[in-house]
Design an enzyme around this catalytic site. Sequence first.
Site, short mmCIF file in Angstrom:
data_model
loop_
_atom_site.label_atom_id
_atom_site.label_comp_id
_atom_site.label_asym_id
_atom_site.label_seq_id
_atom_site.Cartn_x
_atom_site.Cartn_y
_atom_site.Cartn_z
N TYR A 147 0.83 -1.20 0.00
CA TYR A 147 0.00 0.00 0.00
C TYR A 147 0.87 1.25 0.00
CZ TYR A 147 1.03 0.95 4.94
OH TYR A 147 1.67 1.25 6.12
N LYS A 200 6.68 -1.79 1.85
CA LYS A 200 5.47 -1.23 2.47
C LYS A 200 4.34 -2.24 2.31
CE LYS A 200 3.31 3.27 3.15
NZ LYS A 200 3.53 3.37 4.58
N GLU A 204 12.70 2.59 13.98
CA GLU A 204 11.74 3.61 13.52
C GLU A 204 10.49 3.57 14.39
OE1 GLU A 204 10.16 2.81 9.56
OE2 GLU A 204 10.15 0.65 9.95
N LEU A 232 11.36 1.38 6.93
CA LEU A 232 10.76 1.86 5.68
C LEU A 232 11.45 3.18 5.35
CD1 LEU A 232 8.36 1.35 3.64
CD2 LEU A 232 7.24 3.20 4.87
N1 PDD Z 1 3.14 5.09 7.38
N2 PDD Z 1 7.84 3.83 8.79
C1 PDD Z 1 6.69 3.14 8.83
C2 PDD Z 1 6.68 1.81 9.48
C3 PDD Z 1 5.52 3.69 8.27
O1 PDD Z 1 4.36 2.99 8.30
C4 PDD Z 1 5.56 4.98 7.69
C5 PDD Z 1 4.36 5.63 7.08
C6 PDD Z 1 6.80 5.67 7.68
C7 PDD Z 1 6.94 7.02 7.04
O2 PDD Z 1 6.87 6.92 5.64
P1 PDD Z 1 6.33 8.13 4.75
O3 PDD Z 1 7.13 9.32 5.13
O4 PDD Z 1 6.60 7.67 3.36
O5 PDD Z 1 4.87 8.30 5.07
C8 PDD Z 1 7.91 5.05 8.22
C9 PDD Z 1 1.94 5.55 6.72
C10 PDD Z 1 1.70 7.02 6.83
C11 PDD Z 1 0.76 4.70 7.18
O6 PDD Z 1 0.97 3.49 7.26
O7 PDD Z 1 -0.34 5.22 7.42
#
Ligand code: PDD
Length: 289
Positions: free
Chosen positions: A34, A149, A181, A205
């Site tokens: 996703y 992801k 993270e 991620l």
């Molecule tokens: N999540 N690390 C994890 C485990 C994440 O699920 C996310 C983002 C990030 C940050 O990634 P980005 O800057 O590309 O949003 C880091 C999204 C927002 C979610 O699952 O809703």
Amino acid sequence: MGDSYVLYHDQIIKNGALSVDFEDRGYLFGDGIYEVVFVYDQKPFALNEHFERFIQSAAKLELVLPYDLQTFKELTQQLISKNKVHDGMVYIQMTRGVAPRNHLYERDMQSVVTGFTKSVSLNTIAESQSNGVQTYLTEDIRWLRCDIKSLNLLGNVMAKRKAADFDCQEAIQHRDGTVTEGSSSNVFIVKNGVLQTHPANNLILNGITRQIVLKIADKLQIPVLEESFSVDDLLRADEVFITSTTMEITPVIKLKGASDQTYKIGSLTKQLQKQFKEQIVTSTSAMKS
Ligand code: PDD
């Protein structure tokens, strides 16, 4: 509910008209990927970067992409327009497809693409960005391909629940004392003017927001270390913040779960927040409505 249209394959349909097959591998195995993209002033932010990561995640799991990058971007834009999202988020998901339950997957399956939007008031995220959030330190129990992801978020959701139980908005995870993270965000620390975050390897991620922050830091000539750091470093940091598509750059004001620590919202965090906001304005005003 305002956001009443959803994406199903390449069609935008009414939410109520969508039904998911219970033999969808996303449902049975979490077998899919996703992306979450933020919408500012009706325009998706960093859409290319998100779909490039989507394509990489698909390749790592041998998922078949039914459309090219351009089509994915157009469908996302159509969904935003149809739901009249001014500010908010778009969620796009792709599962491996539908088949009788079997751990073994075939490589020629037809993927199932779905998506929805959620309108959000920017005031709600503005509050935590100015006041900061409380976080909870917890063990990282996830698999070793956190760079993908994927829909498999059990480790993440367990961590988030634990954080909420301690009145914290986010969990900060560590593997054997090395900070990886957040449960849905990346973590940065500042020590003596140096910005530090975990390297983009299989243990985190590589957040799109993380990458933008690193570019801004480079532009501002802020020294950066993309090297892992310990829980002790986290406890001793001058500033801590988390980044994600939905939280942008959010300062951390408290860490619970180890020896409790409080942090001030520092000048470097504020400087990066300001630049990030400017980047949003520049990129959305550059896009045609
Ligand atoms: N999540 N690390 C994890 C485990 C994440 O699920 C996310 C983002 C990030 C940050 O990634 P980005 O800057 O590309 O949003 C880091 C999204 C927002 C979610 O699952 O809703």
